[in-house]
Design a protein around this motif. Structure first.
Motif, short mmCIF file in Angstrom:
data_model
loop_
_atom_site.label_atom_id
_atom_site.label_comp_id
_atom_site.label_asym_id
_atom_site.label_seq_id
_atom_site.Cartn_x
_atom_site.Cartn_y
_atom_site.Cartn_z
N TYR A 46 0.96 -1.00 -0.05
CA TYR A 46 0.44 0.32 0.12
C TYR A 46 0.87 1.07 -0.14
O TYR A 46 1.83 1.34 0.22
CB TYR A 46 -1.33 -0.24 1.66
N ALA A 114 -14.98 -4.33 -2.29
CA ALA A 114 -14.56 -4.59 -1.79
C ALA A 114 -12.84 -5.82 -2.10
O ALA A 114 -11.61 -5.12 -2.53
CB ALA A 114 -14.23 -4.62 0.00
N ARG A 117 -12.11 -5.19 -6.15
CA ARG A 117 -10.76 -3.96 -6.37
C ARG A 117 -9.66 -3.93 -5.71
O ARG A 117 -8.85 -3.38 -5.76
CB ARG A 117 -11.50 -2.91 -6.04
N THR A 118 -9.73 -5.06 -3.63
CA THR A 118 -8.61 -5.46 -3.47
C THR A 118 -7.20 -5.49 -4.80
O THR A 118 -5.94 -5.79 -4.19
CB THR A 118 -8.69 -5.58 -1.93
N ALA A 121 -5.83 -4.08 -7.64
CA ALA A 121 -5.92 -2.89 -7.06
C ALA A 121 -3.74 -2.78 -7.90
O ALA A 121 -3.31 -3.10 -7.69
CB ALA A 121 -5.64 -2.11 -5.63
N VAL A 125 -1.08 0.32 -3.89
CA VAL A 125 -1.96 0.42 -3.48
C VAL A 125 -2.12 1.94 -3.17
O VAL A 125 -2.35 1.72 -1.87
CB VAL A 125 -3.10 -0.67 -2.76
N ASP A 130 -12.69 1.06 -0.57
CA ASP A 130 -12.62 0.20 -1.39
C ASP A 130 -11.66 -1.14 -1.03
O ASP A 130 -11.61 -2.18 -1.73
CB ASP A 130 -13.08 0.05 -2.73
N THR A 131 -10.53 -0.41 -0.77
CA THR A 131 -8.87 -0.69 -0.73
C THR A 131 -8.79 -1.69 0.44
O THR A 131 -7.93 -1.99 1.46
CB THR A 131 -8.20 -0.32 -1.29
N VAL A 132 -9.62 -0.30 1.49
CA VAL A 132 -8.60 -0.41 3.58
C VAL A 132 -9.85 -1.75 3.67
O VAL A 132 -9.62 -2.01 5.06
CB VAL A 132 -9.03 1.14 3.68
N VAL A 134 -10.66 -4.97 3.17
CA VAL A 134 -10.90 -6.16 3.27
C VAL A 134 -9.62 -6.33 4.80
O VAL A 134 -9.86 -7.32 5.62
CB VAL A 134 -10.28 -6.23 2.29
N LEU A 173 -1.85 -11.98 -0.67
CA LEU A 173 -2.53 -10.58 -1.00
C LEU A 173 -0.80 -10.05 -1.15
O LEU A 173 -0.75 -9.43 -2.54
CB LEU A 173 -2.93 -9.68 -0.19
N ARG A 257 -3.45 -11.66 -7.93
CA ARG A 257 -4.73 -10.79 -9.15
C ARG A 257 -4.45 -10.95 -10.43
O ARG A 257 -5.51 -10.72 -11.27
CB ARG A 257 -3.47 -9.19 -9.60
#
Length: 722
Positions: A46, A114, A117-118, A121, A125, A130-132, A134, A173, A257
């Motif tokens: 991130y 979420a 898009r996570t 991304a 990121v 929508d990315t925090v 999860v 991830l 991804r």
């Protein structure tokens, strides 16, 4: 150590109670740090440190609620933790929201999208609603479960499981997109060892206001020694076995991804070149307003792959935050407000570095932008770009960059006029840059611009544009035709090319219209990058017919005989010395004689006569294969197939979906005896191990006799041929 209930009047032993509470607090602190550390593993991909603070706060908040309610009824802590999670997620969404949409819509969108898009991304990121969601949710859940297992029920080892699973999820991830994180692993092991060393007591041994601890105080030496030994063993294992394990790993971890579908383009964005024709016909149509810091070419799409029909962009779009990775320092800004430009592709000068105001996905191959929700009237955004600059002097002496096969691939079936123009450019100019510029000058000087030209950049359409006469509608086109034709001919010359669709935007505030939209080609040079060329004719220029220049080239180009010196004087085909009347004619007659015609007819008749024999032999070999190969169940199935094939020759076909009984009913009109074969077929299908060799021989005998019993019902021509 035991717990004995005593009246409230007797005071507890405060020393033992304090030591116990310190142990519980130590376990809670270790597990809280483990959950925060596990959440921080994912935060390595991130941008910035915001997610680190969010996951640390989630771990602390969840453990604080569970720890405070550890002596209350079991249902109370999860309920309170659920309310705390909802409030914390709402706070995280508000903290990362840019305020462009109403808060309720942002919350719903973040919760629904979420996970995809996570995973899609672009790294790094950008912390967004929508990315925090999860990582915050998983950290809170892991901390809640760890607190319940370790603090309420006294199972510290089980309490270490949720943060461990969270740690593994964070590694998954991250995938191959960050370093190994050895320090994270060491710290996580140390915290787990500390939590196990000061294991909390189970609830039946918990001292509180209604109970005291009886008996002598336990010795602290074994616990301390166990903690030291456990920590040393874990550190030694990580230090000694970690590098050895790393050497055994020969491949990088998988990237999740790869399994998530990236944002998709609309029909008009898949092939943006077709939009040029509409823009040319309605040049006054307002597309967007732009306030830029200088003159620029704002790109909409970069197209590198051509299959002979359409130009398309390579690579997928990946969701990104406000920061676009891989760009230089931004030195150009643009504020854009959409008026009539549709689709999902977002205009921006190359190369975009930051974008605010729109959710963005980026194609890392072309550096073009896309908004998943599509452009709408009133949409606005701010983009900062690192303008791509080229050194003209370096480009003049540079070699073409041929490392990307997609930029030099030429589809089959290119029109002859393209090859002719490519030969002209190759023979007229020497260096790659001169050829690139010479091709642009040739198209600009021999063809004219016509905004009414029909859209189309497939090979036949481009061949018509380049080679058809003016009175038939050829040699006139839009920037779509000029750019596409240039890019293909450049590849024939050996220059890597691509087509760009975009807008010429002046500096300052202006309204960009459809007339400013165009397509242009670019050539890639080593050490320089992509260089833009302009093949469009000058305004009011009178084009020279291309056939005049190309015919002149053919006249000036010496033939191979002249180059080799063998074409001095023409050969006299009327020379009497070349006329032969005897042997020459006899040799020609001998060559013409060859194999007699009747021999060919005889060979053809012989081949036709062999057809029935071949078919009969094929049927016999197939029957033998079916009845002799495999186990008993396989041979029973083969015998059934032979019976059905014989019935089909007699005109009775059985559907493949019919079972054995239904098939037997269909075969009944043929008056052939198939005996117990349907029962054997069912046994072979549902209980193959129960079929014996005797059953297989019985089925083979039935299949062998059956074609003969129904032979008279087969048409004569079938009997003869097959």
């Amino acid at each position: 150590m035991s717990i004995v209930d005593i009246p409230r009047a007797k005071p507890p032993r405060s020393g033992r109670r304090l030591r116990y509470r310190l142990r519980v607090a130590a376990v809670a602190a270790a597990l809280t740090l483990m959950c925060a550390l596990a959440g921080t593993v994912a935060a390595r991909v991130y941008h910035g440190q915001l997610l680190v603070l969010l996951v640390a706060g989630a771990a602390l908040g969840a453990f604080a609620i569970g720890f405070a309610l550890r002596n209350r009824p079991a249902f109370l802590a999860p309920s309170a933790s659920l309310l705390g999670l909802a409030g914390y997620l709402l706070a995280a969404i508000v903290l990362t929201d840019d305020g462009t949409d109403p808060l309720p819509a942002t919350v719903v969108d973040a919760l629904v999208n979420a996970v995809p898009r996570t995973l899609t991304a672009l790294i790094p990121v950008e912390p967004a609603p929508d990315t925090v969601v999860v990582p915050v949710f998983l950290t809170w859940l892991a901390a809640t479960l760890a607190c319940e297992f370790a603090i309420r029920y006294g199972r510290t080892l089980l309490g270490c499981l949720p943060p461990t699973l969270l740690y593994a999820a964070g590694l998954y991830l991250v995938g191959p997109n960050a370093d190994g994180g050895t320090l994270y692993a060491v710290a996580f092991c140390v915290l787990a060892a500390a939590a196990l060393a000061v294991t909390a007591a189970p609830p039946e041994r918990r001292p509180d206001s209604d109970a005291v601890v009886d008996g002598p105080a336990p010795s602290k030496a074994p616990a301390l020694m166990g903690a030291v030994v456990t920590t040393c063993v874990l550190l030694a294992a990580v230090a000694l076995l970690g590098p050895a394990a790393a050497r055994l790993v020969t491949s990088s971890p998988g990237d999740p991804r790869e399994y998530v579908q990236p944002p998709q383009l609309t029909d008009i964005d898949l092939n943006p070149l077709v939009r040029i024709a509409e823009w040319s016909k309605f040049p006054e149509q307002e597309l967007f307003e732009a306030d830029t810091s200088g003159d620029s070419w704002m790109r909409l799409a970069v197209l590198t792959e051509y299959d002979g029909t359409t130009w398309q962009a390579a690579g997928d779009f990946r969701t990104a935050g406000t920061v676009i990775p891989g760009s230089g320092d931004a030195d150009f800004t643009a504020d854009v407000e959409i008026i009539g430009l549709g689709g999902k592709l977002v205009p921006a000068a190359a190369d975009p570095a930051t974008v605010t105001g729109l959710p963005i996905a980026v194609n890392l191959d072309s550096r073009c932008l896309l908004t998943p929700d599509g452009l709408a009237t009133g949409s606005s955004y701010h983009v900062e770009s690192a303008l791509a600059t080229t050194d003209p002097a370096a480009a003049e002496t540079a070699r073409p960059n041929l490392t990307d096969a997609a930029t030099v691939a030429v589809p089959p079936g290119t029109p002859e006029i393209m090859a002719t123009i490519a030969d002209y450019v190759r023979t007229t100019y020497d260096t790659p840059f001169e050829r690139a510029q010479g091709l642009a000058d040739f198209l600009g000087g021999h063809y004219a611009y016509n905004p009414e030209a029909p859209s189309g950049h497939d090979l036949p359409a481009l061949g018509f544009f380049l080679g058809s006469p003016v009175d038939a509608g050829g040699q006139r086109g839009t920037s779509e035709h000029f750019a596409a034709a240039y890019a293909i001919i450049a590849r024939l010359v050996g220059l890597p090319s691509r087509v760009v669709v975009g807008f010429e935007v002046p500096g300052g505030s202006s309204t960009v219209t459809a007339g400013q939209g165009s397509a242009w080609p670019e050539i890639d040079f080593e050490g320089v990058g992509w260089v833009r060329f302009d093949p469009m004719p000058a305004p009011d220029a009178v084009p020279v017919p291309p056939e005049d220049t190309l015919e002149q080239m053919e006249e000036e180009t010496p033939s191979p005989e002249e180059d080799s010196g063998g074409g001095g004087e023409a050969e006299d085909f009327n020379d009497e010395a070349l006329e032969q009347d005897g042997d020459f004619n006899e040799e020609a007659g001998a060559e013409d004689a060859g194999i007699p015609v009747w021999a060919w007819y005889a060979a053809g008749a012989l081949l036709l006569a062999c057809v029935p024999l071949v078919l009969k032999a094929r049927r016999a070999l197939r029957r033998r294969r079916r009845l002799t190969r495999g186990g008993p169940a396989d041979r029973v199935a083969g015998a059934w197939a032979e019976v059905l094939a014989a019935a089909a020759r007699a005109g009775v076909k059985v559907e493949g979906s019919a079972n054995a009984e239904e098939a037997a009913a269909r075969l009944a009109p043929l008056k052939g005896d198939i005996g117990s074969l349907p029962r054997l077929v069912n046994a072979a299908a549902f209980a193959p191990h129960a079929v014996a060799e005797e059953d297989a021989r019985t089925a083979a005998a039935i299949a062998t006799e059956y074609p003969g019993t129904i032979r008279q019902q087969v048409k004569r021509w079938k009997r003869f041929l097959t």
